[in-house]
Design an enzyme around this catalytic site. Sequence first.
Site, PDB file in Angstrom:
ATOM      1  N   THR A   1       0.003   6.762   3.147  1.00 22.67           N
ATOM      2  CA  THR A   1      -0.605   7.600   4.131  1.00 22.67           C
ATOM      3  C   THR A   1       0.310   8.068   5.083  1.00 22.67           C
ATOM      4  O   THR A   1      -0.016   8.881   5.872  1.00 22.67           O
ATOM      5  CB  THR A   1      -1.821   6.915   4.744  1.00 22.67           C
ATOM      6  OG1 THR A   1      -1.372   5.589   4.893  1.00 22.67           O
ATOM      7  CG2 THR A   1      -2.995   6.768   3.990  1.00 22.67           C
TER       8      THR A   1
ATOM      9  N   HIS B   1      -6.288  -0.813  -4.550  1.00 28.23           N
ATOM     10  CA  HIS B   1      -5.106  -0.089  -3.839  1.00 28.23           C
ATOM     11  C   HIS B   1      -3.658  -0.436  -4.260  1.00 28.23           C
ATOM     12  O   HIS B   1      -2.722   0.025  -3.742  1.00 28.23           O
ATOM     13  CB  HIS B   1      -5.062  -0.936  -2.369  1.00 28.23           C
ATOM     14  CG  HIS B   1      -6.343  -0.600  -1.361  1.00 28.23           C
ATOM     15  ND1 HIS B   1      -6.084   0.642  -0.708  1.00 28.23           N
ATOM     16  CD2 HIS B   1      -7.446  -0.805  -1.180  1.00 28.23           C
ATOM     17  CE1 HIS B   1      -7.183   0.802   0.298  1.00 28.23           C
ATOM     18  NE2 HIS B   1      -8.098  -0.249  -0.021  1.00 28.23           N
TER      19      HIS B   1
ATOM     20  N   LYS C   1       8.049   2.287   6.656  1.00 27.47           N
ATOM     21  CA  LYS C   1       6.884   1.720   5.811  1.00 27.47           C
ATOM     22  C   LYS C   1       7.456   0.201   5.551  1.00 27.47           C
ATOM     23  O   LYS C   1       8.500  -0.162   5.834  1.00 27.47           O
ATOM     24  CB  LYS C   1       6.714   2.396   4.497  1.00 27.47           C
ATOM     25  CG  LYS C   1       8.177   2.594   3.708  1.00 27.47           C
ATOM     26  CD  LYS C   1       8.144   3.359   2.550  1.00 27.47           C
ATOM     27  CE  LYS C   1       7.919   4.944   3.001  1.00 27.47           C
ATOM     28  NZ  LYS C   1       6.659   5.447   2.362  1.00 27.47           N
ATOM     29  N   ARG C   2       6.495  -0.722   5.066  1.00 30.35           N
ATOM     30  CA  ARG C   2       6.976  -2.015   4.735  1.00 30.35           C
ATOM     31  C   ARG C   2       7.903  -2.045   3.895  1.00 30.35           C
ATOM     32  O   ARG C   2       8.283  -1.080   3.034  1.00 30.35           O
ATOM     33  CB  ARG C   2       5.721  -2.744   4.085  1.00 30.35           C
ATOM     34  CG  ARG C   2       4.739  -2.926   5.040  1.00 30.35           C
ATOM     35  CD  ARG C   2       5.079  -4.043   6.232  1.00 30.35           C
ATOM     36  NE  ARG C   2       5.367  -5.433   5.739  1.00 30.35           N
ATOM     37  CZ  ARG C   2       4.595  -6.366   5.917  1.00 30.35           C
ATOM     38  NH1 ARG C   2       3.432  -6.178   6.594  1.00 30.35           N
ATOM     39  NH2 ARG C   2       4.754  -7.713   5.432  1.00 30.35           N
TER      40      ARG C   2
ATOM     41  N   LYS D   1       0.848  11.737   7.340  1.00 35.49           N
ATOM     42  CA  LYS D   1       1.306  11.808   9.026  1.00 35.49           C
ATOM     43  C   LYS D   1       2.332  12.609   9.192  1.00 35.49           C
ATOM     44  O   LYS D   1       2.331  13.433  10.078  1.00 35.49           O
ATOM     45  CB  LYS D   1       1.373  10.205   9.269  1.00 35.49           C
ATOM     46  CG  LYS D   1       0.004   9.822   9.497  1.00 35.49           C
ATOM     47  CD  LYS D   1       0.294   8.092   9.597  1.00 35.49           C
ATOM     48  CE  LYS D   1      -0.865   7.210   9.268  1.00 35.49           C
ATOM     49  NZ  LYS D   1      -0.740   5.794   9.145  1.00 35.49           N
TER      50      LYS D   1
ATOM     51  N   LYS E   1       9.411   0.669  -3.126  1.00 39.09           N
ATOM     52  CA  LYS E   1       9.394   1.571  -1.984  1.00 39.09           C
ATOM     53  C   LYS E   1      10.828   2.196  -1.813  1.00 39.09           C
ATOM     54  O   LYS E   1      11.195   3.540  -1.108  1.00 39.09           O
ATOM     55  CB  LYS E   1       9.041   1.322  -0.519  1.00 39.09           C
ATOM     56  CG  LYS E   1       7.398   0.970  -0.449  1.00 39.09           C
ATOM     57  CD  LYS E   1       6.992   0.533   0.767  1.00 39.09           C
ATOM     58  CE  LYS E   1       5.494   0.169   0.713  1.00 39.09           C
ATOM     59  NZ  LYS E   1       4.644   1.249   0.949  1.00 39.09           N
TER      60      LYS E   1
END
Length: 842
Positions: A677, A378, A569-570, A681, A575
């Site tokens: 992911t 992952h 998101k986290r 969405k 990110k």
Amino acid sequence: MSKPLSDHDRRKQISVRGLAGVENVSDLKQNFNRHLHFTLVKDRNVATRRDYYFALANTVRDHLIGRWIRTQQYYYEKDPKRVYYISLEFYMGRTLQNTMVNLGLENACDEAMYQLGLEMEELEDMEEDAGLGNGGLGRLAACFLDSMASLGLAAYGYGIRYEFGIFNQKIVNGWQVEEADDWLRYGNPWEKARPEYMRPVHFYGRTEHHPDGVKWVDTQVVLALPYDTPIPGYRNNIVNTMRLWSAKAPCEFNLKDFNVGGYIQAVLDRNLAENISRVLYPNDNFFEGKELRLKQEYFVVSATLQDIIRRFKVSKFGSREIARTDFSKLPDKVAIQLNDTHPAMAIPELMRVLVDEEKLNWEMAWDICVRTCAYTNHTVLPEALERWPVELFAHLLPRHLEIVYEINRRHLERVAAKYPGDVDRLRRMSLIEEGGQKRINMAHLCIVGSHAVNGVAQIHSDILKATVFKDFYEMEPHKFQNKTNGITPRRWLVMCNPGLAEVIAERIGEDFIRDLDQLRNLVKFVNDEAFIRDIAKVKQENKMKFAVHLEEHYKVKINPNSMFDIQVKRIHEYKRQLLNCLHIITYYNRIKKDPNKQWTPRTIMIGGKAAPGYHTAKMIIRLITAIGEVVNNDPVIGDRLKVIFLENYRVTLAEKGIPAADLSEQISTAGTEASGTGNMKFMLNGALTIGTMDGANVEMAEEASEENLFIFGMRVDDVEALDKRGYHAEEYYNRLPELKQAIDQIAGGFFSPKQPDLFKEIVNMLMHHDRFKVFADYEDYIKCQEKVNALYKNPKEWTKKVIYNIAGCGKFSSDRTIAQYAREIWGVEPTLEKIPAPDDKQ
């Protein structure tokens, strides 16, 4: 003019929510009242809203039980190959509405509650999220369970029943504060304890080598108590099982060796054993080598393998007599999927069971192990890779350390035979990393012990083969595969966005819910005025509804005509929430400089949790809230720009926010986000994406055509080239005046006037040791955001791009992902057939 429909009447018209037949509704009311009657104890004759929720949950659960028993019976009779998905995380969210959707009961329950004077949404809001995951990896597992059941696979999710899931996030004075998530406080109507399947799990002790084999002795025992949760497929009458283990101290715990007066302490010490399933480690993409975490990993693996082998040995339904003893058939009847390296102990544990307990020879046992296990990677971030100290292993799991050493010895023999004299390759490929303290590389263990290794998006799988696992790929290329992640369209479209699901169903029918590729048929409506209008109308309604939620929670006036720009998101440096911040500041400065220009209004929302020990991530949250305080209170800006930090982002908040988004921010440095992911969405729910060519964004651009996304920034090759040249943040800072202005404002206390140097660490990181090269993508990101603004001013063209995006979503169904795992890794065939429903009178 007819008065607008009530929420209830509008919902009734949505056919994807199932039929509300009169008999059905009256049965539901009767069962609801029966459950309510049993819920209310004698000393309480007034029902609370929670009582009503439990009565409804139990009523819906009744519809699952017959199907659940029937499904398990069916598997025993057919004896198919079973799939075991082992994960330390299952981020399930709420269960009630999802169960009604998959059983086709939503409209009937809605009508029954309405007739009883109750509001369905109010009852649904009583349910706690099952937050047994951190982010993408745990939510993926939950989507996979839904798809495995919907595709008729005999599949089981195995994990830990954490007493406390991911913490609740409170924002206090702009800072994240964590609160324990006591999600079981009021009980969980969806689980069933199964004490009859309790299993012992061993720790510590020592090994004894005898002529007839090895014994692991003097161990401490903890019991694993299973709790089963039903997993219904979409309208196919199949109900699979998620089995989560809870740790229990055995009755004799600490009592056999207790000294005078030690009884009370011995009983109190039972907590130590039971702590194993107490709390989820709240790290996303970060390895924390703590003994309790290794205990959790072995605990779930040991209990699960005992269960797998018990089920393999007995074949007839309800029979406990041993029917199968030939383990060579195990890989024909069992597939084990390891969700990241967290359950990697399954490999040495399966070897221990086969060799020490079932007395197979090593070669035979190893062949069975490899053919049974498969591993999903992952992440490529080095700080996330699990590398356990040998010392800790020797103490906690002495027999498994011996087995890992033997696996490694044979593995290195094979490497040496294939690459004679290449000692550096031996060092790189060893399962044991020498150096300071010896460590076990769990990813290497997983690759060697599995027949299939997959990444979770094409670009990620390619990076694994080219860099992280290059040596292993060269040696065994046949093992390496790609399985691009997906999301379940049941929860992430039908359930959270029924208005959009209905608009789609009116054009192409309802079959897309099980076969998402049918969304391709929407392309022919891309110039259909009525369809364009319907899509835009649903988005506007979703925005109005979310705006109400936001105004209640944040006391900020929301302009529902503004672009809803969302990054959820986290919180993590890779990110690049900081890149988003720099855009916000730049846009703010531009409006201030020319307040009379026609700016595209935006409401920018950022949400996500920071790991409690991740200082930089917590500072990023503080910066976002600080920017919001300044921007939202500046009268010159008005309602043209608002910044909101979405508190306590979780599955349930995603279900509210994602359908309301116009713009989805997917802006990680190319080569760092394995898949993502959330990106899928947003795409499925009619948002456009601004993103880098990273993770599944690459495939989204392929499916919907690149001109229908806002792609910017360095590609993986550019990042590599920049690394070679050397990344120097000052060059960008000196060359780009708006960037310099933004950084100077952060550094100079413009956003923290009471503590001018509050953000100096962030600025220092960005200027001198930013691994993720925020400044390198700044200029292109700002230019790309200008294109976003321009297009948003043309609603029709914007909505056409939205339609192309929705039409390109088919690939990103977890049904497609799971069908590929099934055929290409597990060796089972998915099916859309229904099984017969149990007799409702039963």
